[in-house]
Design an enzyme around this catalytic site. Structure first.
Site, PDB file in Angstrom:
ATOM      1  N   GLY A 206       0.833  -1.206   0.000  1.00 57.76           N
ATOM      2  CA  GLY A 206       0.000   0.000   0.000  1.00 57.76           C
ATOM      3  C   GLY A 206       0.860   1.244   0.000  1.00 57.76           C
ATOM      4  O   GLY A 206       2.056   1.203  -0.296  1.00 57.76           O
ATOM      5  N   ASN A 207       0.263   2.376   0.334  1.00 53.87           N
ATOM      6  CA  ASN A 207       0.999   3.636   0.418  1.00 53.87           C
ATOM      7  C   ASN A 207       0.381   4.508   1.509  1.00 53.87           C
ATOM      8  O   ASN A 207      -0.576   4.100   2.170  1.00 53.87           O
ATOM      9  CB  ASN A 207       1.021   4.350  -0.941  1.00 53.87           C
ATOM     10  CG  ASN A 207      -0.374   4.605  -1.477  1.00 53.87           C
ATOM     11  OD1 ASN A 207      -1.181   5.301  -0.868  1.00 53.87           O
ATOM     12  ND2 ASN A 207      -0.676   4.015  -2.643  1.00 53.87           N
ATOM     13  N   HIS A 208       0.921   5.706   1.672  1.00 53.77           N
ATOM     14  CA  HIS A 208       0.542   6.558   2.800  1.00 53.77           C
ATOM     15  C   HIS A 208      -0.604   7.520   2.479  1.00 53.77           C
ATOM     16  O   HIS A 208      -0.880   8.429   3.270  1.00 53.77           O
ATOM     17  CB  HIS A 208       1.749   7.368   3.274  1.00 53.77           C
ATOM     18  CG  HIS A 208       2.887   6.530   3.768  1.00 53.77           C
ATOM     19  ND1 HIS A 208       2.780   5.736   4.896  1.00 53.77           N
ATOM     20  CD2 HIS A 208       4.144   6.340   3.298  1.00 53.77           C
ATOM     21  CE1 HIS A 208       3.916   5.109   5.102  1.00 53.77           C
ATOM     22  NE2 HIS A 208       4.764   5.446   4.142  1.00 53.77           N
ATOM     23  N   SER A 209      -1.285   7.357   1.375  1.00 54.65           N
ATOM     24  CA  SER A 209      -2.370   8.278   1.030  1.00 54.65           C
ATOM     25  C   SER A 209      -3.464   8.242   2.099  1.00 54.65           C
ATOM     26  O   SER A 209      -3.910   7.181   2.522  1.00 54.65           O
ATOM     27  CB  SER A 209      -2.965   7.906  -0.327  1.00 54.65           C
ATOM     28  OG  SER A 209      -4.095   8.713  -0.605  1.00 54.65           O
ATOM     29  N   ALA A 274      -4.389   7.313  -4.926  1.00 54.12           N
ATOM     30  CA  ALA A 274      -3.016   6.816  -5.105  1.00 54.12           C
ATOM     31  C   ALA A 274      -3.089   5.310  -5.327  1.00 54.12           C
ATOM     32  O   ALA A 274      -2.917   4.514  -4.402  1.00 54.12           O
ATOM     33  CB  ALA A 274      -2.171   7.150  -3.885  1.00 54.12           C
TER      34      ALA A 274
END
Length: 399
Positions: A206-209, A274
Protein backbone atom coordinates in the site's frame (compact mmCIF):
# COMPACT_ATOMS: atom_id res chain seq x y z
CA UNK A 1 -15.74 35.05 -6.61
CA UNK A 2 -17.46 37.98 -4.83
CA UNK A 3 -17.91 40.24 -7.82
CA UNK A 4 -20.18 43.21 -6.96
CA UNK A 5 -20.88 41.81 -3.47
CA UNK A 6 -20.99 44.31 -0.59
CA UNK A 7 -19.25 43.08 2.54
CA UNK A 8 -19.16 44.95 5.83
CA UNK A 9 -16.16 43.87 7.89
CA UNK A 10 -16.39 44.59 11.62
CA UNK A 11 -13.19 44.49 13.68
CA UNK A 12 -13.13 44.28 17.48
CA UNK A 13 -10.38 44.64 20.08
CA UNK A 14 -8.42 41.41 19.87
CA UNK A 15 -4.81 40.55 19.10
CA UNK A 16 -6.25 38.63 16.13
CA UNK A 17 -7.25 41.97 14.59
CA UNK A 18 -4.00 41.86 12.62
CA UNK A 19 -5.61 39.13 10.48
CA UNK A 20 -8.23 41.64 9.32
CA UNK A 21 -5.54 43.20 7.11
CA UNK A 22 -5.15 40.04 5.02
CA UNK A 23 -8.88 39.34 5.18
CA UNK A 24 -9.62 42.79 3.73
CA UNK A 25 -7.11 42.24 0.95
CA UNK A 26 -8.54 38.82 0.06
CA UNK A 27 -12.12 40.12 -0.04
CA UNK A 28 -11.18 43.04 -2.29
CA UNK A 29 -9.11 40.78 -4.52
CA UNK A 30 -12.12 38.47 -4.84
CA UNK A 31 -14.14 41.38 -6.26
CA UNK A 32 -16.06 42.54 -3.20
CA UNK A 33 -16.70 46.12 -2.17
CA UNK A 34 -15.55 46.26 1.44
CA UNK A 35 -16.45 48.77 4.13
CA UNK A 36 -15.06 48.51 7.64
CA UNK A 37 -16.37 49.42 11.06
CA UNK A 38 -14.18 49.16 14.15
CA UNK A 39 -14.64 49.32 17.91
CA UNK A 40 -12.56 51.93 19.78
CA UNK A 41 -10.48 49.08 21.30
CA UNK A 42 -9.66 47.66 17.86
CA UNK A 43 -7.58 50.75 17.11
CA UNK A 44 -5.02 49.54 19.65
CA UNK A 45 -4.37 46.43 17.53
CA UNK A 46 -4.65 47.50 13.89
CA UNK A 47 -4.37 50.86 12.12
CA UNK A 48 -7.56 52.32 10.61
CA UNK A 49 -5.32 53.90 7.95
CA UNK A 50 -4.10 50.47 6.85
CA UNK A 51 -7.63 49.07 6.59
CA UNK A 52 -8.91 52.20 4.87
CA UNK A 53 -6.12 51.98 2.28
CA UNK A 54 -6.74 48.30 1.57
CA UNK A 55 -10.53 48.58 1.47
CA UNK A 56 -10.47 51.85 -0.50
CA UNK A 57 -13.17 53.18 1.81
CA UNK A 58 -13.07 55.28 4.99
CA UNK A 59 -13.11 53.24 8.19
CA UNK A 60 -16.06 54.03 10.45
CA UNK A 61 -15.30 54.06 14.17
CA UNK A 62 -17.48 56.58 15.97
CA UNK A 63 -21.18 57.33 16.09
CA UNK A 64 -20.33 60.98 15.49
CA UNK A 65 -17.26 62.89 14.34
CA UNK A 66 -16.60 66.45 13.23
CA UNK A 67 -20.17 67.41 14.06
CA UNK A 68 -21.51 64.77 11.66
CA UNK A 69 -23.42 61.59 12.42
CA UNK A 70 -22.43 58.17 11.09
CA UNK A 71 -25.55 56.47 9.76
CA UNK A 72 -25.33 52.98 11.26
CA UNK A 73 -28.77 52.10 9.88
CA UNK A 74 -27.67 52.88 6.34
CA UNK A 75 -24.44 50.92 6.80
CA UNK A 76 -26.32 47.88 8.09
CA UNK A 77 -28.69 47.98 5.15
CA UNK A 78 -25.96 48.58 2.56
CA UNK A 79 -24.19 45.26 3.08
CA UNK A 80 -24.98 41.89 1.54
CA UNK A 81 -23.26 40.33 4.54
CA UNK A 82 -21.67 41.56 7.78
CA UNK A 83 -18.55 39.72 8.93
CA UNK A 84 -17.30 40.30 12.48
CA UNK A 85 -13.69 39.13 12.54
CA UNK A 86 -12.25 38.99 15.06
CA UNK A 87 -15.11 38.85 17.54
CA UNK A 88 -13.75 39.41 21.05
CA UNK A 89 -15.25 37.89 24.18
CA UNK A 90 -16.36 41.37 25.30
CA UNK A 91 -18.21 42.24 22.09
CA UNK A 92 -19.70 38.74 21.98
CA UNK A 93 -21.27 39.32 25.41
CA UNK A 94 -22.60 42.72 24.39
CA UNK A 95 -24.13 41.35 21.19
CA UNK A 96 -25.80 38.49 23.06
CA UNK A 97 -27.49 40.94 25.45
CA UNK A 98 -28.34 43.73 23.01
CA UNK A 99 -25.95 46.37 24.36
CA UNK A 100 -25.23 49.30 22.09
CA UNK A 101 -22.35 51.46 23.28
CA UNK A 102 -20.32 51.85 20.08
CA UNK A 103 -20.72 52.17 16.32
CA UNK A 104 -20.07 48.49 15.61
CA UNK A 105 -22.80 47.34 17.97
CA UNK A 106 -25.25 49.93 16.65
CA UNK A 107 -24.57 48.69 13.13
CA UNK A 108 -24.99 45.06 14.16
CA UNK A 109 -28.33 45.72 15.86
CA UNK A 110 -29.68 47.55 12.81
CA UNK A 111 -28.23 45.20 10.14
CA UNK A 112 -30.78 43.59 7.83
CA UNK A 113 -28.20 41.33 6.15
CA UNK A 114 -26.83 37.96 7.31
CA UNK A 115 -24.16 38.19 10.02
CA UNK A 116 -21.11 35.92 10.26
CA UNK A 117 -18.87 35.91 13.32
CA UNK A 118 -15.30 34.64 13.74
CA UNK A 119 -14.57 34.48 17.49
CA UNK A 120 -11.08 34.95 18.90
CA UNK A 121 -10.09 34.57 22.54
CA UNK A 122 -7.93 32.58 24.93
CA UNK A 123 -8.75 28.96 25.58
CA UNK A 124 -10.16 29.32 29.11
CA UNK A 125 -12.42 32.16 27.96
CA UNK A 126 -13.53 30.10 24.97
CA UNK A 127 -14.52 27.15 27.12
CA UNK A 128 -16.25 29.22 29.82
CA UNK A 129 -19.97 28.40 30.18
CA UNK A 130 -20.88 32.08 29.72
CA UNK A 131 -19.13 32.16 26.35
CA UNK A 132 -20.94 29.00 25.26
CA UNK A 133 -24.28 30.47 26.32
CA UNK A 134 -23.58 33.73 24.49
CA UNK A 135 -22.64 31.87 21.31
CA UNK A 136 -25.84 29.83 21.52
CA UNK A 137 -27.82 33.05 21.82
CA UNK A 138 -26.16 34.55 18.74
CA UNK A 139 -26.76 31.34 16.82
CA UNK A 140 -30.43 31.41 17.84
CA UNK A 141 -30.62 34.93 16.38
CA UNK A 142 -29.60 33.47 13.00
CA UNK A 143 -25.92 34.46 13.07
CA UNK A 144 -23.42 32.06 11.47
CA UNK A 145 -20.40 31.07 13.58
CA UNK A 146 -17.06 30.20 12.01
CA UNK A 147 -15.33 27.59 14.19
CA UNK A 148 -12.21 28.67 16.06
CA UNK A 149 -8.90 27.02 15.41
CA UNK A 150 -6.47 25.30 17.76
CA UNK A 151 -2.93 26.53 18.13
CA UNK A 152 -0.65 28.98 19.92
CA UNK A 153 -2.58 31.75 21.67
CA UNK A 154 -1.62 35.28 22.71
CA UNK A 155 -1.20 34.09 26.30
CA UNK A 156 1.49 31.67 25.20
CA UNK A 157 -0.77 28.70 25.82
CA UNK A 158 -1.64 26.16 23.15
CA UNK A 159 -5.32 25.37 22.72
CA UNK A 160 -8.68 26.35 21.27
CA UNK A 161 -9.71 29.92 20.58
CA UNK A 162 -7.65 31.08 17.60
CA UNK A 163 -9.61 33.05 15.04
CA UNK A 164 -10.03 31.18 11.77
CA UNK A 165 -7.45 32.09 9.14
CA UNK A 166 -8.53 34.73 6.59
CA UNK A 167 -8.53 32.18 3.75
CA UNK A 168 -10.88 29.93 5.73
CA UNK A 169 -13.20 32.87 6.43
CA UNK A 170 -13.38 33.72 2.72
CA UNK A 171 -14.15 30.10 1.92
CA UNK A 172 -16.84 29.96 4.63
CA UNK A 173 -18.54 33.07 3.23
CA UNK A 174 -18.50 31.70 -0.28
CA UNK A 175 -19.80 28.26 0.67
CA UNK A 176 -22.61 29.54 2.88
CA UNK A 177 -23.75 32.61 0.93
CA UNK A 178 -22.31 33.05 -2.55
CA UNK A 179 -21.53 29.57 -3.87
CA UNK A 180 -23.01 29.05 -7.31
CA UNK A 181 -24.70 25.75 -8.13
CA UNK A 182 -22.85 25.71 -11.45
CA UNK A 183 -22.63 21.90 -11.51
CA UNK A 184 -26.29 21.19 -10.83
CA UNK A 185 -27.44 18.21 -12.89
CA UNK A 186 -23.88 16.96 -13.45
CA UNK A 187 -22.60 13.56 -12.29
CA UNK A 188 -19.03 13.45 -11.03
CA UNK A 189 -16.81 10.43 -10.38
CA UNK A 190 -14.00 10.90 -7.85
CA UNK A 191 -11.41 8.44 -6.56
CA UNK A 192 -9.58 8.91 -3.27
CA UNK A 193 -7.24 7.16 -0.87
CA UNK A 194 -4.80 4.29 -1.40
CA UNK A 195 -5.37 0.75 -2.55
CA UNK A 196 -4.20 -2.27 -0.59
CA UNK A 197 -2.84 -5.18 -2.63
CA UNK A 198 -2.91 -8.35 -0.46
CA UNK A 199 0.16 -10.54 -0.11
CA UNK A 200 -1.59 -12.87 2.33
CA UNK A 201 -4.58 -12.46 4.72
CA UNK A 202 -2.46 -10.21 6.97
CA UNK A 203 -0.01 -8.29 4.80
CA UNK A 204 -0.46 -5.98 1.83
CA UNK A 205 1.31 -3.55 -0.48
CA UNK A 206 0.00 0.00 0.00
CA UNK A 207 1.00 3.64 0.42
CA UNK A 208 0.54 6.56 2.80
CA UNK A 209 -2.37 8.28 1.03
CA UNK A 210 -4.97 9.55 3.53
CA UNK A 211 -7.74 10.26 1.02
CA UNK A 212 -8.10 13.85 2.31
CA UNK A 213 -7.49 15.53 -1.05
CA UNK A 214 -9.95 13.37 -2.96
CA UNK A 215 -12.58 13.79 -0.26
CA UNK A 216 -12.16 17.57 -0.34
CA UNK A 217 -12.69 17.53 -4.12
CA UNK A 218 -15.77 15.32 -3.80
CA UNK A 219 -17.24 17.66 -1.19
CA UNK A 220 -16.50 20.76 -3.27
CA UNK A 221 -18.19 19.21 -6.32
CA UNK A 222 -21.24 18.28 -4.23
CA UNK A 223 -21.48 21.77 -2.73
CA UNK A 224 -21.69 23.14 -6.28
CA UNK A 225 -24.60 20.89 -7.13
CA UNK A 226 -22.99 17.80 -8.65
CA UNK A 227 -24.13 14.28 -7.88
CA UNK A 228 -20.88 12.70 -6.74
CA UNK A 229 -19.82 9.05 -6.76
CA UNK A 230 -16.74 8.73 -4.54
CA UNK A 231 -14.74 5.53 -5.02
CA UNK A 232 -12.79 5.40 -1.77
CA UNK A 233 -9.92 3.09 -0.98
CA UNK A 234 -9.09 1.96 2.57
CA UNK A 235 -9.10 5.26 4.45
CA UNK A 236 -10.35 6.73 7.72
CA UNK A 237 -11.90 9.80 6.07
CA UNK A 238 -15.67 10.14 5.87
CA UNK A 239 -18.26 12.70 4.82
CA UNK A 240 -21.78 13.61 5.77
CA UNK A 241 -22.35 16.09 2.95
CA UNK A 242 -25.50 15.30 0.94
CA UNK A 243 -25.02 14.42 -2.70
CA UNK A 244 -22.06 12.07 -2.24
CA UNK A 245 -22.44 8.32 -2.69
CA UNK A 246 -19.42 6.43 -1.35
CA UNK A 247 -18.23 3.18 -2.94
CA UNK A 248 -15.74 1.47 -0.60
CA UNK A 249 -13.03 -0.62 -2.27
CA UNK A 250 -9.76 -2.22 -1.21
CA UNK A 251 -7.74 -3.17 -4.29
CA UNK A 252 -6.74 -1.52 -7.56
CA UNK A 253 -8.85 -4.05 -9.46
CA UNK A 254 -11.93 -3.20 -7.39
CA UNK A 255 -11.33 0.51 -7.95
CA UNK A 256 -10.92 -0.09 -11.69
CA UNK A 257 -14.21 -1.99 -11.89
CA UNK A 258 -16.12 0.66 -9.93
CA UNK A 259 -14.72 3.47 -12.08
CA UNK A 260 -15.47 1.77 -15.38
CA UNK A 261 -19.04 1.18 -14.23
CA UNK A 262 -19.70 4.76 -13.11
CA UNK A 263 -17.72 6.65 -15.78
CA UNK A 264 -20.18 5.80 -18.55
CA UNK A 265 -22.79 8.16 -17.09
CA UNK A 266 -20.43 10.74 -15.54
CA UNK A 267 -19.70 14.16 -16.99
CA UNK A 268 -16.67 14.74 -14.74
CA UNK A 269 -14.07 12.29 -13.47
CA UNK A 270 -11.32 13.22 -11.01
CA UNK A 271 -8.78 10.46 -10.42
CA UNK A 272 -7.04 11.58 -7.24
CA UNK A 273 -6.53 8.16 -5.63
CA UNK A 274 -3.02 6.82 -5.11
CA UNK A 275 -3.59 3.51 -6.89
CA UNK A 276 -0.91 0.85 -6.48
CA UNK A 277 1.09 0.35 -9.70
CA UNK A 278 1.81 -3.28 -8.86
CA UNK A 279 -0.01 -6.12 -7.13
CA UNK A 280 1.21 -9.56 -6.03
CA UNK A 281 0.84 -12.15 -8.79
CA UNK A 282 -0.33 -14.64 -6.17
CA UNK A 283 -2.11 -13.96 -2.88
CA UNK A 284 -1.26 -16.62 -0.36
CA UNK A 285 -4.38 -18.13 1.27
CA UNK A 286 -2.67 -18.42 4.66
CA UNK A 287 -0.39 -16.09 6.60
CA UNK A 288 3.22 -16.47 5.46
CA UNK A 289 5.26 -17.70 8.40
CA UNK A 290 8.53 -16.04 9.31
CA UNK A 291 11.53 -18.18 8.41
CA UNK A 292 15.29 -17.82 8.49
CA UNK A 293 15.51 -17.28 4.76
CA UNK A 294 14.22 -14.50 2.51
CA UNK A 295 11.03 -14.58 0.47
CA UNK A 296 10.31 -13.31 -3.02
CA UNK A 297 7.01 -11.74 -3.98
CA UNK A 298 6.34 -11.60 -7.71
CA UNK A 299 4.48 -8.45 -8.75
CA UNK A 300 2.38 -7.73 -11.81
CA UNK A 301 1.16 -4.39 -13.11
CA UNK A 302 -2.27 -3.18 -12.09
CA UNK A 303 -4.69 -1.74 -14.63
CA UNK A 304 -4.13 1.93 -15.47
CA UNK A 305 -7.48 3.47 -14.49
CA UNK A 306 -6.76 6.97 -15.79
CA UNK A 307 -5.59 5.64 -19.16
CA UNK A 308 -8.59 3.31 -19.43
CA UNK A 309 -10.99 6.18 -18.78
CA UNK A 310 -9.12 8.34 -21.28
CA UNK A 311 -9.66 5.68 -23.94
CA UNK A 312 -13.37 5.52 -23.10
CA UNK A 313 -13.85 9.29 -22.84
CA UNK A 314 -16.55 10.78 -25.04
CA UNK A 315 -17.13 14.34 -26.17
CA UNK A 316 -18.46 16.38 -23.28
CA UNK A 317 -16.77 14.31 -20.59
CA UNK A 318 -13.95 15.94 -18.62
CA UNK A 319 -11.13 13.84 -17.17
CA UNK A 320 -8.77 15.02 -14.41
CA UNK A 321 -5.70 13.10 -13.28
CA UNK A 322 -3.12 13.62 -10.54
CA UNK A 323 0.65 13.34 -10.69
CA UNK A 324 2.71 12.98 -7.52
CA UNK A 325 6.36 13.29 -8.47
CA UNK A 326 9.79 13.64 -6.90
CA UNK A 327 11.90 14.51 -9.98
CA UNK A 328 11.27 16.09 -13.41
CA UNK A 329 7.81 17.04 -12.17
CA UNK A 330 6.68 19.19 -15.09
CA UNK A 331 8.00 16.79 -17.72
CA UNK A 332 6.16 13.83 -16.21
CA UNK A 333 2.96 15.83 -15.69
CA UNK A 334 2.86 16.96 -19.32
CA UNK A 335 3.64 13.44 -20.48
CA UNK A 336 0.77 12.10 -18.41
CA UNK A 337 -1.58 14.74 -19.76
CA UNK A 338 -0.92 13.57 -23.32
CA UNK A 339 -0.58 9.82 -22.84
CA UNK A 340 -3.71 9.42 -20.70
CA UNK A 341 -5.92 11.66 -22.88
CA UNK A 342 -6.70 13.77 -19.80
CA UNK A 343 -8.03 17.32 -19.83
CA UNK A 344 -6.28 18.39 -16.61
CA UNK A 345 -3.33 17.05 -14.66
CA UNK A 346 -2.88 18.27 -11.08
CA UNK A 347 0.78 18.08 -10.11
CA UNK A 348 2.03 18.00 -6.56
CA UNK A 349 5.60 17.26 -5.56
CA UNK A 350 6.91 15.45 -2.52
CA UNK A 351 9.71 18.03 -2.59
CA UNK A 352 7.27 20.77 -1.53
CA UNK A 353 6.93 21.32 2.20
CA UNK A 354 3.41 20.64 3.49
CA UNK A 355 2.32 18.79 0.34
CA UNK A 356 1.67 15.15 -0.44
CA UNK A 357 0.44 12.28 1.72
CA UNK A 358 -1.00 12.87 5.18
CA UNK A 359 -0.91 16.68 5.25
CA UNK A 360 -3.94 18.94 5.64
CA UNK A 361 -2.36 21.29 3.10
CA UNK A 362 -1.22 20.89 -0.49
CA UNK A 363 0.71 22.86 -3.10
CA UNK A 364 -0.25 22.19 -6.70
CA UNK A 365 0.30 23.21 -10.29
CA UNK A 366 -2.49 22.63 -12.79
CA UNK A 367 -1.65 21.70 -16.39
CA UNK A 368 -4.49 21.92 -18.92
CA UNK A 369 -4.75 20.46 -22.41
CA UNK A 370 -5.04 24.04 -23.74
CA UNK A 371 -1.46 24.65 -22.63
CA UNK A 372 -2.32 26.59 -19.47
CA UNK A 373 0.06 26.09 -16.56
CA UNK A 374 -1.32 27.49 -13.32
CA UNK A 375 0.78 27.34 -10.13
CA UNK A 376 -0.79 27.84 -6.69
CA UNK A 377 0.62 28.57 -3.26
CA UNK A 378 0.36 26.04 -0.44
CA UNK A 379 -3.17 26.04 0.97
CA UNK A 380 -5.50 23.89 3.08
CA UNK A 381 -6.77 21.00 0.98
CA UNK A 382 -10.34 22.35 1.05
CA UNK A 383 -9.11 25.52 -0.67
CA UNK A 384 -7.00 23.50 -3.11
CA UNK A 385 -10.16 21.56 -3.97
CA UNK A 386 -11.94 24.85 -4.61
CA UNK A 387 -9.19 25.93 -7.03
CA UNK A 388 -9.33 22.60 -8.87
CA UNK A 389 -13.12 22.67 -9.21
CA UNK A 390 -12.93 26.28 -10.44
CA UNK A 391 -10.72 25.09 -13.32
CA UNK A 392 -13.06 22.16 -13.99
CA UNK A 393 -16.05 24.51 -14.23
CA UNK A 394 -14.11 26.93 -16.41
CA UNK A 395 -13.09 24.17 -18.83
CA UNK A 396 -16.48 22.44 -18.76
CA UNK A 397 -18.35 25.52 -19.91
CA UNK A 398 -15.65 26.51 -22.39
CA UNK A 399 -16.20 23.29 -24.37
Amino acid sequence: MFQDKKILLAVTGSIAAYKSILLTRLLVKAGAEVKIVMTPAARDFVSPLTLSTLSRNPVVMDLASNESWSNHVQLGRWADIMVIAPLSCNTLAKMAHGLCDNMLLATYLSATCPVVIAPAMDEDMWHHPTTKANLQKLESFGNKIIPVGRGELASGLYGDGRMAEPEAIVQFIQEHFFLKQDLAGKKALVTAGPTYEPIDPVRFIGNHSSGKMGLAIAEELAKRGASVHLVLGPSAVHTDIPGIKVHRVQTAEQMYEACMKEFATAGIAVMSAAVADYTPAVTEPEKIKKSSGSITVELTKTKDILKALGQEKRKGQLLVGFALETTNEKEYALGKLASKNADIIVLNSLNDEGAGFGYDTNKITIFERSGNEIPYERKPKQQVAHDIVDRIVNMLYAQ
